[in-house]
Design an enzyme around this catalytic site. Structure first.
Site: not given
Ligand code: PMP
Length: 404
Positions: A122, A199, A202, A225, A363
């Protein structure tokens, strides 16, 4: 099995209509909807316990501080961190990565050093490292993505050299759904004495995460999220790194003593939390994590994997539809295009039929370039989505495709 019928009652927004059609919300990778208990927590926070945290002698300030620090411990146990001192509250994933790039990179990188990222990152895990290039002439090395959406692990191994200082990669791709072998990625980096940031924007909503078992040096995610509020997120960092890193921002909370001649910093985690924290947001995040725990991450994963398999099967029956990302380990995200129909047109028409999907580059422009496309349509699922919603989505898509 998840009781989705019951779960949907916890999310009032899911029963609204758009353009007179029942809403089918399939944009969960962008942000999830919020259950009543999370919204109630925010309201209750402002109605009953609102007072600025830390240093307050009065009752309300103590109560607000206790709730805020309990939220930190909740995050700690949710991701299995060793200590609450390793949990830094940020505005989200983006701020957490910027913090590490600026503080760690600024302090420990030298001109000519190299940082390894992947082609599926991202922009939030690309641009902070490019900003650092204004201060240090670092080189970005990129792990290629294979045709099926998996990382090229051979290429990854070959990127290490004596100038490699850091690896920063996503746990799960917001476009391809690929779940990366992060434990292996970390293991390889550690053999070269290179720390790794993962990261988890998600992954945290879909997979159980144990930062100690992964041996991650840094792990970051956003509350919004995972059914929590916007504007709050988490940076997990090993104490051995956070302890050595300089503060990212200056202000209240992060100081021990201030004089015009010399200022000393607070202990962890406060050294990295300048200014009044979003203490209402942190308690609402803890509530969201509690909600997810009660539903059960393994049950959520099972449900979402069922939706993923079912939707994939149904979509592939549409002539000319191509799915980007067919990794063996994949989360509940499907990116696709149909023939040469513009993704934006499909998204707009699906919207008119009540189906909310995302279109565009998500993104992740370098990844789009990798696949030679401008963008995709992306459907992403959460614990409250149902098989019937997928039927509505697929039927709507067939109607849209037939129009072209
Ligand atoms: N990384 C990934 C993989 C993401 O999917 C996102 C959100 N789309 C981000 C980082 C940025 O998260 P936020 O905007 O919440 O900071």
């Amino acid at each position: 099995m998840l009781n989705t019928e019951q779960i949907r009652k916890d999310f009032p927004i899911l029963s609204r209509t758009v353009y007179g059609k029942p809403l089918v919300y399939l944009d969960n990778a962008a942000t999830t909807q919020k259950p009543v208990c999370v919204v109630d927590k925010i309201t209750e926070g402002y109605y009953h316990t609102n007072a600025n945290v830390h240093r307050g002698v009065h009752f309300l300030s103590q109560e607000a501080t206790d709730a805020h620090e309990a939220a930190r411990r909740k995050v700690q146990t949710f991701i299995h961190a060793a200590s609450p001192a390793e949990i830094i509250f940020t505005r989200g994933t983006t701020e957490a990565i910027n913090l590490v790039a600026s503080s760690f990179g600024g302090a420990f990188f030298e001109d000519g050093d190299e940082v390894i990222l992947s082609e599926m990152e991202h922009h939030a895990n690309i641009v902070p490292w490019q900003l650092l290039q204004h201060r240090r002439k670092i080189k970005l090395r990129v792990i290629p993505v294979l045709e099926n959406g998996e990382l090229d692990m051979e290429a990854y191994r070959s990127l290490f050299n004596e100038r490699t200082r850091f690896v920063s990669v996503c746990h799960m791709s917001n476009v391809l759904g690929t779940v990366n072998p992060v434990k292996e990625l970390v293991g390889i980096a550690h053999r070269h004495q290179v720390p790794v940031l993962i990261d988890g924007a998600q992954s945290v909503p879909h997979l159980p995460v144990d930062v100690q078992s992964l041996d991650a040096d840094f792990y970051v995610f956003s509350a919004h999220k995972i059914y929590g509020p916007t504007g709050i997120g988490v940076l997990y960092g090993k104490e051995k790194w956070l302890g050595q890193m300089p503060p990212y921002q200056g202000g209240g909370e992060m100081i021990a003593h201030v004089s015009f001649e010399h200022t000393t910093y607070n202990e962890l985690p406060y050294k990295f939390e300048a200014g009044t924290p979003d203490y209402i947001g942190t308690t609402a995040l803890a509530e969201a994590l509690g909600y997810v725990s009660a539903a059960g991450l393994s049950r959520i994963a099972e449900h979402e994997q069922f939706l993923l398999r079912y939707a994939t099967e149904q979509l592939l029956a549409i002539d000319g539809l191509r799915i980007y990302g067919t990794a063996r380990e994949k989360g509940a995200v499907i990116s696709f295009n149909v023939k040469d129909i513009h993704h934006y047109d499909m998204g707009m028409l699906l919207d008119k039929l009540g189906v909310a999907v995302r279109t565009g580059h998500h993104c992740a422009q370098p990844l789009m370039r990798r696949f030679g496309i401008e963008g995709t349509v992306r459907a992403s699922f959460a614990l409250y989505n149902t098989q019937e919603e997928i039927d509505v989505f697929v039927a709507a898509l067939k109607r849209v495709v037939a129009m072209f």
